[in-house]
Design an enzyme around this catalytic site. Structure first.
Site, PDB file in Angstrom:
ATOM      1  N   ASP A   1       0.816  -1.221   0.000  1.00 54.46           N
ATOM      2  CA  ASP A   1       0.000   0.000   0.000  1.00 54.46           C
ATOM      3  C   ASP A   1       0.845   1.264   0.000  1.00 54.46           C
ATOM      4  O   ASP A   1       0.430   2.300   0.548  1.00 54.46           O
ATOM      5  CB  ASP A   1      -0.969   0.032   1.204  1.00 54.46           C
ATOM      6  CG  ASP A   1      -1.762  -1.247   1.327  1.00 54.46           C
ATOM      7  OD1 ASP A   1      -2.273  -1.699   0.300  1.00 54.46           O
ATOM      8  OD2 ASP A   1      -1.849  -1.797   2.446  1.00 54.46           O
TER       9      ASP A   1
ATOM     10  N   GLN B   1       2.069  -5.927  -3.360  1.00 53.97           N
ATOM     11  CA  GLN B   1       2.385  -5.905  -1.918  1.00 53.97           C
ATOM     12  C   GLN B   1       3.677  -5.106  -1.690  1.00 53.97           C
ATOM     13  O   GLN B   1       3.967  -4.218  -2.465  1.00 53.97           O
ATOM     14  CB  GLN B   1       2.500  -7.310  -1.338  1.00 53.97           C
ATOM     15  CG  GLN B   1       1.183  -8.042  -1.180  1.00 53.97           C
ATOM     16  CD  GLN B   1       0.719  -8.725  -2.438  1.00 53.97           C
ATOM     17  OE1 GLN B   1       1.498  -9.375  -3.110  1.00 53.97           O
ATOM     18  NE2 GLN B   1      -0.537  -8.576  -2.759  1.00 53.97           N
TER      19      GLN B   1
ATOM     20  N   LYS C   1       2.243   2.540  -5.101  1.00 56.66           N
ATOM     21  CA  LYS C   1       2.967   2.202  -6.334  1.00 56.66           C
ATOM     22  C   LYS C   1       2.148   2.598  -7.569  1.00 56.66           C
ATOM     23  O   LYS C   1       2.689   3.015  -8.575  1.00 56.66           O
ATOM     24  CB  LYS C   1       3.239   0.686  -6.391  1.00 56.66           C
ATOM     25  CG  LYS C   1       4.111   0.198  -5.246  1.00 56.66           C
ATOM     26  CD  LYS C   1       4.259  -1.309  -5.249  1.00 56.66           C
ATOM     27  CE  LYS C   1       3.043  -2.084  -4.771  1.00 56.66           C
ATOM     28  NZ  LYS C   1       2.692  -1.959  -3.363  1.00 56.66           N
TER      29      LYS C   1
ATOM     30  N   GLY D   1      -4.175  -4.453  -4.456  1.00 63.09           N
ATOM     31  CA  GLY D   1      -5.263  -3.570  -4.875  1.00 63.09           C
ATOM     32  C   GLY D   1      -4.737  -2.188  -5.188  1.00 63.09           C
ATOM     33  O   GLY D   1      -3.890  -1.685  -4.475  1.00 63.09           O
ATOM     34  N   HIS D   2      -5.143  -1.639  -6.312  1.00 68.73           N
ATOM     35  CA  HIS D   2      -4.805  -0.250  -6.583  1.00 68.73           C
ATOM     36  C   HIS D   2      -6.001   0.411  -7.252  1.00 68.73           C
ATOM     37  O   HIS D   2      -6.760  -0.237  -7.963  1.00 68.73           O
ATOM     38  CB  HIS D   2      -3.539  -0.124  -7.437  1.00 68.73           C
ATOM     39  CG  HIS D   2      -3.517  -1.059  -8.607  1.00 68.73           C
ATOM     40  ND1 HIS D   2      -2.748  -2.191  -8.632  1.00 68.73           N
ATOM     41  CD2 HIS D   2      -4.200  -1.042  -9.769  1.00 68.73           C
ATOM     42  CE1 HIS D   2      -2.951  -2.827  -9.769  1.00 68.73           C
ATOM     43  NE2 HIS D   2      -3.832  -2.160 -10.471  1.00 68.73           N
TER      44      HIS D   2
HETATM   45  P1  IMP Z   1      -2.452 -12.859   2.052  1.00 70.99           P
HETATM   46  O1  IMP Z   1      -1.498 -12.367   1.025  1.00 70.99           O
HETATM   47  O2  IMP Z   1      -3.866 -12.608   1.724  1.00 70.99           O
HETATM   48  O3  IMP Z   1      -2.170 -14.299   2.416  1.00 70.99           O
HETATM   49  O4  IMP Z   1      -2.176 -12.029   3.405  1.00 70.99           O
HETATM   50  C1  IMP Z   1      -0.962 -12.152   4.142  1.00 70.99           C
HETATM   51  C2  IMP Z   1      -0.579 -10.831   4.769  1.00 70.99           C
HETATM   52  O5  IMP Z   1      -0.213  -9.914   3.746  1.00 70.99           O
HETATM   53  C3  IMP Z   1      -1.699 -10.164   5.555  1.00 70.99           C
HETATM   54  O6  IMP Z   1      -1.133  -9.467   6.643  1.00 70.99           O
HETATM   55  C4  IMP Z   1      -2.276  -9.172   4.575  1.00 70.99           C
HETATM   56  O7  IMP Z   1      -2.893  -8.083   5.217  1.00 70.99           O
HETATM   57  C5  IMP Z   1      -1.017  -8.745   3.851  1.00 70.99           C
HETATM   58  N1  IMP Z   1      -1.280  -8.276   2.481  1.00 70.99           N
HETATM   59  C6  IMP Z   1      -1.541  -9.039   1.389  1.00 70.99           C
HETATM   60  N2  IMP Z   1      -1.716  -8.270   0.310  1.00 70.99           N
HETATM   61  C7  IMP Z   1      -1.540  -7.003   0.705  1.00 70.99           C
HETATM   62  C8  IMP Z   1      -1.551  -5.746   0.027  1.00 70.99           C
HETATM   63  O8  IMP Z   1      -1.758  -5.644  -1.192  1.00 70.99           O
HETATM   64  N3  IMP Z   1      -1.324  -4.651   0.803  1.00 70.99           N
HETATM   65  C9  IMP Z   1      -1.040  -4.725   2.133  1.00 70.99           C
HETATM   66  N4  IMP Z   1      -1.010  -5.880   2.806  1.00 70.99           N
HETATM   67  C10 IMP Z   1      -1.253  -7.005   2.100  1.00 70.99           C
END
Ligand code: IMP
Length: 470
Positions: A55, A268, A58, A82-83
């Site tokens: 977040d 991420q 980017k 997500g963007h």
């Molecule tokens: P997962 O990728 O859904 O398995 O989540 C694993 C961890 O990564 C969790 O703490 C999520 O909140 C974090 N996470 C996954 N994708 C994002 C993102 O795009 N932005 C911020 N945190 C993320």
């Protein structure tokens, strides 16, 4: 002061070393002139990657850069990212389709390292089509990518729910962890080249669902999953996907040989990288710069610009240590002014001061040679701003970022106060408009990261991203 000079021409990667020579700058100049910035309108193959816990913004940088590239590539993660993009007057949250899709001349690639959720992909393509953006012809999907199935999302929820409060990761429930587990298991994986061959897809699906039913029943007492229903819905997705599928690594090699410029879009952030992040509170892919080769099939030496994106402060969603977190009014003020709520889940983000120890670790890890700093305006509200310049545990200063989250939980951030500038930066439209206090902050960040800031955002709008003049 010794500084790095960065100059990038379109084909520099074929010609020479990545980091150019150093030179001396006379004392007494504008503090921000210490680094001679690259011209961000003239970049060769470039990676844009987050240096914090995701977040970082980017999308704003990629949106600005995408004009000058021919191809944009996603290489890791899936619909957990997500963007926001703006089409006309409509704001859309995209999770899987690369943000460059809005530029008509840009071809987009979903690389082999991506967790491909066909439901999300086609939902996004339909939304875009409804707004007049024809994306399907310009999108290519790797035949080596892995397909997220409904049972991955189910397993994500069931396994999180079964964990104790202390062990929960706080996933996005998009099936990411289970998908990559199945990829590593090999026998439970459905790759795109399996998916688009009806007989192979059916056979693998039947075998996998049979195994999943036994495991889910035993572990979670779950209702059985119906392979027929999944096949029916997903074979329609496979039919629609088939024309977009190819060997994207080969496509990228060929395109680069033809002189096409490629932008690699990280998802991420580096601190969520499975190997190098704050394990186990990470995602299940290599979301740092280290993942770009494995997730795209392109050798790292083909990339010349490693542009790390960081916020001027820190945010994090989900569980796990965050040494500079502010569980007080200051953290709340950062969240409200920075609109720190998740694009994928809507969760409020945890907020705190800029963590120089963590961000410098990510910048070194990925070999960054340029920084984009986002959300500088959010700090305008404070009389004094703190920046974390190191960690202490039991009174001892740590030399490097700890690998063990138990240590990271115990660190005390060493904070250095910096005077606030208390001037609204939202109206700045070029670098020269930044106040002296804001520039001093940038100098501090550059010295911590040992890397030049080449662009700074003073708000979320396109016009609020200020490239540094070269
Ligand atoms: P997962 O990728 O859904 O398995 O989540 C694993 C961890 O990564 C969790 O703490 C999520 O909140 C974090 N996470 C996954 N994708 C994002 C993102 O795009 N932005 C911020 N945190 C993320």
């Amino acid at each position: 002061m010794w500084c790095t000079v960065l100059r990038f021409g379109p084909r520099l990667w074929t010609a020479g070393p990545r980091v150019a020579p150093r030179f001396r700058v006379c004392a007494g100049q504008d503090p921000c002139a210490g680094w001679v910035a690259m011209d961000i309108q003239q970049l060769a193959n470039t990676l844009v990657v987050g240096l914090q816990w995701g977040d970082e913004g980017k999308g704003q940088i990629i949106d600005r850069l995408s004009d000058q590239f021919d191809m944009i590539v996603r290489y890791s993660g899936g619909a957990n990212a997500g963007h926001s993009v703006i089409v006309g007057t409509t704001k859309l949250g995209l999770h899987l389709v690369p943000s460059g899709i809005l530029r008509e001349h840009v071809a987009c690639v979903i690389g082999n390292g991506v967790a491909l959720d066909p439901e999300v992909l086609f939902e996004e393509l339909d939304l875009l089509a409804g707004l007049g953006v024809k994306a399907e012809d310009r999108l290519r999907v790797s035949d080596r990518a892995h397909v997220v199935m409904p049972y991955h999302k189910l397993e994500d929820k069931l396994s999180e729910a079964a964990l104790s409060e202390d062990s929960k990761i706080g996933t996005t429930a998009r099936g990411i962890g289970p998908l990559y587990m199945d990829k590593a298991s090999r026998s439970n994986a459905i790759r795109v080249h399996h998916f688009v061959r009806p007989d192979v897809f059916r056979r693998r699906l039947d075998e996998i669902v049979e195994r999943k039913n036994r495991v889910f029943g035993a572990l979670y007492d779950a209702e059985p999953i119906d392979a027929d229903a999944i096949y029916e819905a997903y074979s329609a997705h496979a039919d629609r996907l088939r024309p977009m599928v190819c060997d994207t690594a080969h496509l990228l090699h060929r395109s680069m040989a033809d002189g096409k410029r490629v932008l690699f879009e990280g998802a991420q952030g580096s601190l969520l990288d499975l190997d190098h992040g704050t394990f186990p509170f990470v995602t299940s892919s290599n979301s740092s710069a280290c993942g770009v080769s494995v997730g795209s099939g392109v050798p790292a030496r083909a990339i010349t610009t490693f542009l790390g994106v960081a916020k001027a402060y820190t945010s994090r969603v989900g569980a796990g240590p965050m040494p500079t977190e502010l569980k007080n009014g200051v953290g709340d003020a950062i969240r409200e002014v920075g609109r720190e709520y998740g694009t994928t889940t809507g969760r409020p983000r945890r907020c705190g001061w800029f963590d120089g120890m963590a961000t410098a670790y990510s910048a070194r890890l990925g070999g960054m040679n340029a920084i984009g700093l986002i959300g500088l305006n959010v700090l305008s509200q404070f009389d004094e701003i703190n920046v974390c310049v190191g960690y202490e545990v039991d009174g001892q200063r740590l030399e490097c970022f700890p690998s063990d989250v138990d240590v990271l939980e115990r660190v005390r951030p060493v904070l250095e106060p910096i005077p606030g500038w208390k001037e609204d930066l939202g109206g700045c439209r070029e670098w020269a408009d930044l106040s002296a206090g804001a520039r001093a902050y940038l100098v501090k960040i550059e010295s911590i990261l040992d890397c030049p800031v080449v662009a700074v955002a003073v708000g979320p709008e396109r016009s609020q991203l200020l490239p540094r003049p070269s």
